[in-house]
Structures are given as structure tokens and as C-alpha cells.
Design a protein around this motif. Structure first.
Motif, PDB file in Angstrom:
ATOM      1  N   VAL A  43     -12.323   9.003   3.785  1.00  0.00           N
ATOM      2  CA  VAL A  43     -12.435   8.183   2.583  1.00  0.00           C
ATOM      3  C   VAL A  43     -13.219   8.964   1.543  1.00  0.00           C
ATOM      4  O   VAL A  43     -14.303   9.496   1.825  1.00  0.00           O
ATOM      5  CB  VAL A  43     -13.146   6.846   2.879  1.00  0.00           C
ATOM      6  N   ALA A  47     -13.411   5.452  -3.819  1.00  0.00           N
ATOM      7  CA  ALA A  47     -12.225   4.792  -3.272  1.00  0.00           C
ATOM      8  C   ALA A  47     -12.249   3.280  -3.452  1.00  0.00           C
ATOM      9  O   ALA A  47     -11.198   2.640  -3.524  1.00  0.00           O
ATOM     10  CB  ALA A  47     -12.070   5.135  -1.791  1.00  0.00           C
ATOM     11  N   SER A  51     -11.080  -1.580  -6.751  1.00  0.00           N
ATOM     12  CA  SER A  51     -10.780  -2.776  -5.967  1.00  0.00           C
ATOM     13  C   SER A  51     -11.912  -3.792  -6.047  1.00  0.00           C
ATOM     14  O   SER A  51     -11.680  -4.995  -6.229  1.00  0.00           O
ATOM     15  CB  SER A  51     -10.520  -2.395  -4.510  1.00  0.00           C
ATOM     16  N   TYR A 122      -7.631  -2.726   4.681  1.00  0.00           N
ATOM     17  CA  TYR A 122      -7.324  -2.284   3.321  1.00  0.00           C
ATOM     18  C   TYR A 122      -5.861  -1.879   3.181  1.00  0.00           C
ATOM     19  O   TYR A 122      -5.158  -1.636   4.167  1.00  0.00           O
ATOM     20  CB  TYR A 122      -8.201  -1.085   2.944  1.00  0.00           C
ATOM     21  N   TYR A 123      -5.431  -1.815   1.923  1.00  0.00           N
ATOM     22  CA  TYR A 123      -4.156  -1.208   1.565  1.00  0.00           C
ATOM     23  C   TYR A 123      -4.451   0.102   0.845  1.00  0.00           C
ATOM     24  O   TYR A 123      -5.432   0.200   0.106  1.00  0.00           O
ATOM     25  CB  TYR A 123      -3.351  -2.123   0.635  1.00  0.00           C
ATOM     26  N   VAL A 124      -3.620   1.090   1.055  1.00  0.00           N
ATOM     27  CA  VAL A 124      -3.809   2.380   0.391  1.00  0.00           C
ATOM     28  C   VAL A 124      -3.162   2.346  -0.989  1.00  0.00           C
ATOM     29  O   VAL A 124      -1.960   2.101  -1.112  1.00  0.00           O
ATOM     30  CB  VAL A 124      -3.204   3.539   1.210  1.00  0.00           C
ATOM     31  N   ARG A 125      -3.946   2.568  -2.005  1.00  0.00           N
ATOM     32  CA  ARG A 125      -3.421   2.637  -3.363  1.00  0.00           C
ATOM     33  C   ARG A 125      -3.050   4.070  -3.736  1.00  0.00           C
ATOM     34  O   ARG A 125      -2.033   4.318  -4.372  1.00  0.00           O
ATOM     35  CB  ARG A 125      -4.462   2.122  -4.366  1.00  0.00           C
ATOM     36  N   SER A 127      -3.548   8.315  -2.226  1.00  0.00           N
ATOM     37  CA  SER A 127      -4.057   9.267  -1.238  1.00  0.00           C
ATOM     38  C   SER A 127      -3.422  10.625  -1.472  1.00  0.00           C
ATOM     39  O   SER A 127      -2.423  10.751  -2.193  1.00  0.00           O
ATOM     40  CB  SER A 127      -3.751   8.784   0.188  1.00  0.00           C
ATOM     41  N   LEU A 138      -8.149   9.513   1.475  1.00  0.00           N
ATOM     42  CA  LEU A 138      -7.909   8.194   0.902  1.00  0.00           C
ATOM     43  C   LEU A 138      -8.717   8.091  -0.391  1.00  0.00           C
ATOM     44  O   LEU A 138      -9.940   7.970  -0.361  1.00  0.00           O
ATOM     45  CB  LEU A 138      -8.321   7.105   1.890  1.00  0.00           C
ATOM     46  N   GLN A 140      -8.003   5.939  -3.314  1.00  0.00           N
ATOM     47  CA  GLN A 140      -8.176   4.589  -3.839  1.00  0.00           C
ATOM     48  C   GLN A 140      -7.672   3.581  -2.814  1.00  0.00           C
ATOM     49  O   GLN A 140      -6.535   3.688  -2.345  1.00  0.00           O
ATOM     50  CB  GLN A 140      -7.416   4.402  -5.160  1.00  0.00           C
ATOM     51  N   LEU A 141      -8.529   2.614  -2.487  1.00  0.00           N
ATOM     52  CA  LEU A 141      -8.182   1.615  -1.485  1.00  0.00           C
ATOM     53  C   LEU A 141      -8.330   0.214  -2.057  1.00  0.00           C
ATOM     54  O   LEU A 141      -9.209  -0.047  -2.885  1.00  0.00           O
ATOM     55  CB  LEU A 141      -9.098   1.742  -0.255  1.00  0.00           C
ATOM     56  N   ASP A 142      -7.462  -0.673  -1.610  1.00  0.00           N
ATOM     57  CA  ASP A 142      -7.540  -2.086  -1.957  1.00  0.00           C
ATOM     58  C   ASP A 142      -8.206  -2.779  -0.773  1.00  0.00           C
ATOM     59  O   ASP A 142      -7.562  -3.089   0.231  1.00  0.00           O
ATOM     60  CB  ASP A 142      -6.137  -2.630  -2.210  1.00  0.00           C
TER      61      ASP A 142
END
Length: 227
Positions: A43, A47, A51, A122-125, A127, A138, A140-142
């Protein structure tokens, strides 16, 4: 990012708890930066910034779940406290000791250091992937939830994560699927054959929204161990 076209993912850490109070207040790191996990992912700093800002703007908070079980919320994170520093994502949480039975178990375990894991959902926005190092970053993560988990470094916790992926309509990796089958009692050879044929077939069908249900259907007759 369209959540319908992606599956929720999970990442576990040894919980760096800073304090646990008698009334259920606690603080610590929910995620750390720059640590390579078993999936060869890390991460990156920043990141969670976007979010978290969007969650705050909606007037929402993030739940503390027990073992990623969506039906077992045991507390909430104080959104104003969740922030990134040089080490990772730090925040203050509150366990619902009077309303959630597992919250009391979590408090007792964290205080005694017998429960030492947090795992983020999380969802990956965004990577990136380095072909030389085979490392995925990773960026940006949601972030949708942060769970208390008993022992995130062992196989049992990883299997619980795979089962959570299926429950949320996602697909496990090939190695995760093989391990799940091994836990169900199949031999190493049998698990490899079933995973390669069954999972690859579902991946080739291109149905991310319903693939998890299809995998669950394939496993419907298997009795899995209880965690």
C-alpha cells in the motif's frame, strides 16, 4: 471506479494497538505503508486520502467488523481521527460493548494481545505493477470497512478472507482457491485440477458481478471447517 465491475479485496496486518480502554475506546494502525504482503502487494502513502474525504463528505463512518462478517458489526471508526502519517493509516475506534457480543471478545483479546490483527476491506481504484520486481503497488483504495481478525498471518484467516470474497460476489486467486479446496479435504493434486478447470472457466466467462455465486455453487456440497 464502478464497484459493480470490481470485487472487494482484503489485506491483513498485525494490529499495532496503541491503547484499549475499559469502555471500548481503542486506537492504532489499520494499515501500514511499504510492507509487501503474501500477494506481493504494498500500500502506497496517499492510498486512503480520497476515499476518506468522500466518506466524510457523505456524513458516514466506517464500521469495525468481526472477521469481515457483514452481519457482525462490533463498533465504528471515528472518521475525524482516521488519517495517514508516515507509517500508515491511524485512527480511533469505539467498540459497542453493550450491543455486540463479539465486541467484548475483541476488547479482551486486544487488551491481552491474544487478538492482534486488523484487516481492511477495500476496492482498488488505482494500482501499478512492476514487471521486474513482480510487485503491485496499491495507489488509491476505496476503503469500506476495517475488521478485527484473530490471527491474520495464518492460513485460517486467509481462508476466511477467501470465503468473504465469495460472499461479496468476488473471485479468489488460483492459489487461494486451491488452498480452500485443500481445507475441504481434497488432496493437493485434486485441488489443483479442480481449481484450474473450474476457476479458469468462470474467469473466461467474464461475469464479474455473479462469478462469486457461481464459485459458491461449485462448492455447495463441500463441508468447510468452522472458524
Amino acid at each position: 471506479m464502478n464497484r459493480k465491475s470490481a470485487s472487494i479485496q482484503y489485506r491483513a496486518f498485525e494490529y499495532d494497538v496503541k491503547s484499549v480502554g475499559e469502555k471500548g475506546a481503542f486506537s492504532g494502525y489499520a494499515s501500514v505503508f511499504g510492507v509487501v504482503d503474501s500477494y506481493n502487494e504494498i500500500v502506497a502513502p496517499g492510498a486512503f486520502v480520497e476515499s476518506l474525504a468522500q466518506t466524510r463528505a457523505k456524513g458516514r463512518s466506517l464500521p469495525v467488523l468481526w472477521q469481515h462478517r457483514v452481519g457482525e458489526p462490533i463498533g465504528d471508526w471515528k472518521m475525524e481521527s482516521l488519517k495517514e502519517d508516515a507509517h500508515g493509516l491511524f485512527g480511533d475506534g469505539q467498540l459497542w460493548l453493550d450491543d455486540a457480543p463479539y465486541a467484548r471478545i475483541a476488547q479482551r483479546g486486544m487488551a491481552s494481545r491474544s487478538i492482534t490483527g486488523l484487516s481492511i476491506g477495500y476496492y482498488v481504484r488505482q494500482s501499478s505493477y512492476d514487471e521486474k520486481t513482480k510487485l503491485r503497488t496499491l495507489q488509491q483504495l476505496d476503503l469500506v470497512e476495517i475488521s478485527v481478525v484473530t490471527t491474520p498471518a495464518n492460513d485460517d484467516a486467509r481462508i476466511e478472507t477467501v470465503k468473504s470474497k465469495l460472499a461479496h460476489g468476488g473471485l479468489p486467486t488460483l492459489s487461494e482457491f486451491e488452498q480452500l479446496l485443500r481445507e475441504a479435504g481434497f488432496s493437493k493434486t485434486q485441488a489443483a485440477v479442480i481449481a484450474n478447470r473450474g476457476l479458469k472457466h468462470l474467469l473466461n466467462r467474464g461475469e464479474p458481478g455473479g462469478a462469486g455465486g457461481d464459485v459458491a455453487g461449485l462448492l455447495g456440497s463441500i463441508q468447510f471447517p468452522k472458524f
